[in-house]
Design a protein around this motif. Structure first.
Motif, PDB file in Angstrom:
ATOM      1  N   ARG A 257      -2.990   7.022  11.315  1.00  0.00           N
ATOM      2  CA  ARG A 257      -1.920   7.255  10.361  1.00  0.00           C
ATOM      3  C   ARG A 257      -2.481   7.830   9.068  1.00  0.00           C
ATOM      4  O   ARG A 257      -3.667   7.690   8.774  1.00  0.00           O
ATOM      5  CB  ARG A 257      -1.187   5.945  10.053  1.00  0.00           C
ATOM      6  N   ALA A 258      -1.622   8.486   8.301  1.00  0.00           N
ATOM      7  CA  ALA A 258      -2.039   9.046   7.012  1.00  0.00           C
ATOM      8  C   ALA A 258      -0.863   9.006   6.053  1.00  0.00           C
ATOM      9  O   ALA A 258       0.250   9.429   6.394  1.00  0.00           O
ATOM     10  CB  ALA A 258      -2.528  10.481   7.184  1.00  0.00           C
ATOM     11  N   ASN A 259      -1.100   8.488   4.852  1.00  0.00           N
ATOM     12  CA  ASN A 259      -0.067   8.350   3.834  1.00  0.00           C
ATOM     13  C   ASN A 259      -0.672   8.560   2.449  1.00  0.00           C
ATOM     14  O   ASN A 259      -1.892   8.602   2.300  1.00  0.00           O
ATOM     15  CB  ASN A 259       0.554   6.947   3.897  1.00  0.00           C
ATOM     16  N   SER A 260       0.188   8.670   1.448  1.00  0.00           N
ATOM     17  CA  SER A 260      -0.273   8.866   0.074  1.00  0.00           C
ATOM     18  C   SER A 260       0.389   7.897  -0.891  1.00  0.00           C
ATOM     19  O   SER A 260       1.558   7.536  -0.727  1.00  0.00           O
ATOM     20  CB  SER A 260       0.033  10.293  -0.397  1.00  0.00           C
ATOM     21  N   VAL A 261      -0.385   7.507  -1.898  1.00  0.00           N
ATOM     22  CA  VAL A 261       0.146   6.818  -3.062  1.00  0.00           C
ATOM     23  C   VAL A 261       0.186   7.836  -4.193  1.00  0.00           C
ATOM     24  O   VAL A 261      -0.854   8.400  -4.560  1.00  0.00           O
ATOM     25  CB  VAL A 261      -0.730   5.622  -3.482  1.00  0.00           C
ATOM     26  N   LEU A 262       1.365   8.127  -4.719  1.00  0.00           N
ATOM     27  CA  LEU A 262       1.484   9.037  -5.855  1.00  0.00           C
ATOM     28  C   LEU A 262       1.255   8.226  -7.132  1.00  0.00           C
ATOM     29  O   LEU A 262       2.029   7.338  -7.463  1.00  0.00           O
ATOM     30  CB  LEU A 262       2.859   9.705  -5.871  1.00  0.00           C
ATOM     31  N   VAL A 263       0.173   8.542  -7.811  1.00  0.00           N
ATOM     32  CA  VAL A 263      -0.306   7.726  -8.922  1.00  0.00           C
ATOM     33  C   VAL A 263       0.271   8.221 -10.242  1.00  0.00           C
ATOM     34  O   VAL A 263       0.158   9.402 -10.580  1.00  0.00           O
ATOM     35  CB  VAL A 263      -1.846   7.759  -8.972  1.00  0.00           C
ATOM     36  N   GLY A 264       0.885   7.317 -10.977  1.00  0.00           N
ATOM     37  CA  GLY A 264       1.371   7.636 -12.309  1.00  0.00           C
ATOM     38  C   GLY A 264       0.314   7.368 -13.359  1.00  0.00           C
ATOM     39  O   GLY A 264      -0.888   7.421 -13.088  1.00  0.00           O
ATOM     40  N   VAL A 265       0.730   7.080 -14.584  1.00  0.00           N
ATOM     41  CA  VAL A 265      -0.207   6.795 -15.665  1.00  0.00           C
ATOM     42  C   VAL A 265      -0.711   5.359 -15.493  1.00  0.00           C
ATOM     43  O   VAL A 265       0.044   4.403 -15.658  1.00  0.00           O
ATOM     44  CB  VAL A 265       0.443   6.969 -17.050  1.00  0.00           C
ATOM     45  N   ILE A 266      -1.983   5.250 -15.153  1.00  0.00           N
ATOM     46  CA  ILE A 266      -2.607   3.954 -14.916  1.00  0.00           C
ATOM     47  C   ILE A 266      -3.607   3.692 -16.038  1.00  0.00           C
ATOM     48  O   ILE A 266      -4.412   4.562 -16.376  1.00  0.00           O
ATOM     49  CB  ILE A 266      -3.318   3.922 -13.547  1.00  0.00           C
ATOM     50  N   GLU A 267      -3.548   2.500 -16.586  1.00  0.00           N
ATOM     51  CA  GLU A 267      -4.370   2.152 -17.739  1.00  0.00           C
ATOM     52  C   GLU A 267      -5.805   1.858 -17.299  1.00  0.00           C
ATOM     53  O   GLU A 267      -6.273   0.720 -17.305  1.00  0.00           O
ATOM     54  CB  GLU A 267      -3.760   0.954 -18.463  1.00  0.00           C
ATOM     55  N   ALA A 268      -6.493   2.918 -16.904  1.00  0.00           N
ATOM     56  CA  ALA A 268      -7.865   2.812 -16.408  1.00  0.00           C
ATOM     57  C   ALA A 268      -8.432   4.222 -16.296  1.00  0.00           C
ATOM     58  O   ALA A 268      -7.704   5.207 -16.414  1.00  0.00           O
ATOM     59  CB  ALA A 268      -7.899   2.126 -15.037  1.00  0.00           C
ATOM     60  N   GLY A 269      -9.723   4.306 -16.064  1.00  0.00           N
ATOM     61  CA  GLY A 269     -10.352   5.553 -15.688  1.00  0.00           C
ATOM     62  C   GLY A 269     -10.036   6.743 -16.573  1.00  0.00           C
ATOM     63  O   GLY A 269     -10.282   6.732 -17.788  1.00  0.00           O
TER      64      GLY A 269
END
Length: 253
Positions: free
Chosen positions: A181-193
């Protein structure tokens, strides 16, 4: 505890601000973890120690993802150490310079494509045969919430990740017959990195923060564990493939 197959999750970019949180969340959910880093050995070692303290096995692997030979060698090392790779998380990527696409120089453009697109390609090519042989597995790609609402000057992140989103769809379509299987997490503004780094540089000033928060339904920044929990869900729900989860506080709604 979440039920994982034998083996480990392989986290490319596991020393990054978000990647650390993802690796730790998998360990908390009951997975052994192989951490791939490029230059932050001390961070990778610290994360591995935290994982070990939680009762899970952890290994660290220095790798330049733009070098296919290095990626193949790393995958071989991970298989030797863990026996199987049940999940690949793609969390690798450079700090994205915030420039309009028309002003992105050729060297910067090629670097973005080489790390994000070619790096992900190398990771898939190196791990797919082992996943097929083991009877299945899962790819979790960390993409961008910018696919929903394009943020000005963030094109060097959104455009390469868009290529990877198409690749994820292709993996889901073509490899499902192998229980992959293959999926994605669409990342918003994360308080890191990257967010913290660009804030420190003054790239994300108060005006940027004010305008960005107008686009959020939830008036707060995300945390690495928000991405980690979504990644674990996608890795363990074995009837979800070819999908995206937007973890961004409602960015652009």
């Amino acid at each position: 505890m979440t039920a994982f197959a034998d083996g480990a999750v392989l986290v490319f970019g596991g020393s990054g601000g978000i990647g650390q949180g993802v690796a730790l969340h998998f360990a908390q959910a009951g997975a052994d973890v192989a951490i791939v880093y490029r230059s932050k050995k001390e961070v990778a070692d610290r994360v591995a120690a935290e994982i070990t303290a939680r009762g899970r096995k952890a290994t660290v692997h220095a790798t330049d993802v733009t070098d296919a030979t290095q990626v193949r060698a790393t995958v071989a090392d991970v298989l030797a150490a863990h026996g199987r790779i049940h999940t690949v998380v793609w969390a690798a990527g450079p700090v994205v310079e915030q420039v309009p696409l028309a002003e992105a120089g050729e060297a910067l453009w090629k670097r973005s494509i080489d790390i994000e697109v070619h790096g992900f390609y190398h990771a898939v090519q190196a791990t797919l045969p082992a996943m097929r042989a083991a009877g299945g597995g899962s790819y979790v790609h960390l993409g961008s919430a910018g696919h929903v609402w394009f943020p000005p000057r963030d094109g060097l992140s959104v455009v390469p990740k868009a290529a990877n989103e198409a690749f994820v769809q292709g993996i889901a379509k073509e490899e499902g017959r192998h229980n992959i299987r293959a999926n994605s997490v669409l990342v918003g503004v994360i308080e890191a990195g990257m967010f913290l780094e660009l804030t420190k540089r003054g790239v994300f000033d108060q005006a940027w923060i004010d305008e960005t928060q107008k686009l959020l339904c939830l008036k707060r920044w995300g945390q690495p564990e928000h991405i980690g929990s979504a990644a674990v869900f996608l890795a363990t729900n074995d009837y979800v493939t070819g999908q995206q989860i937007n973890v961004s506080g409602g960015f652009g709604v």
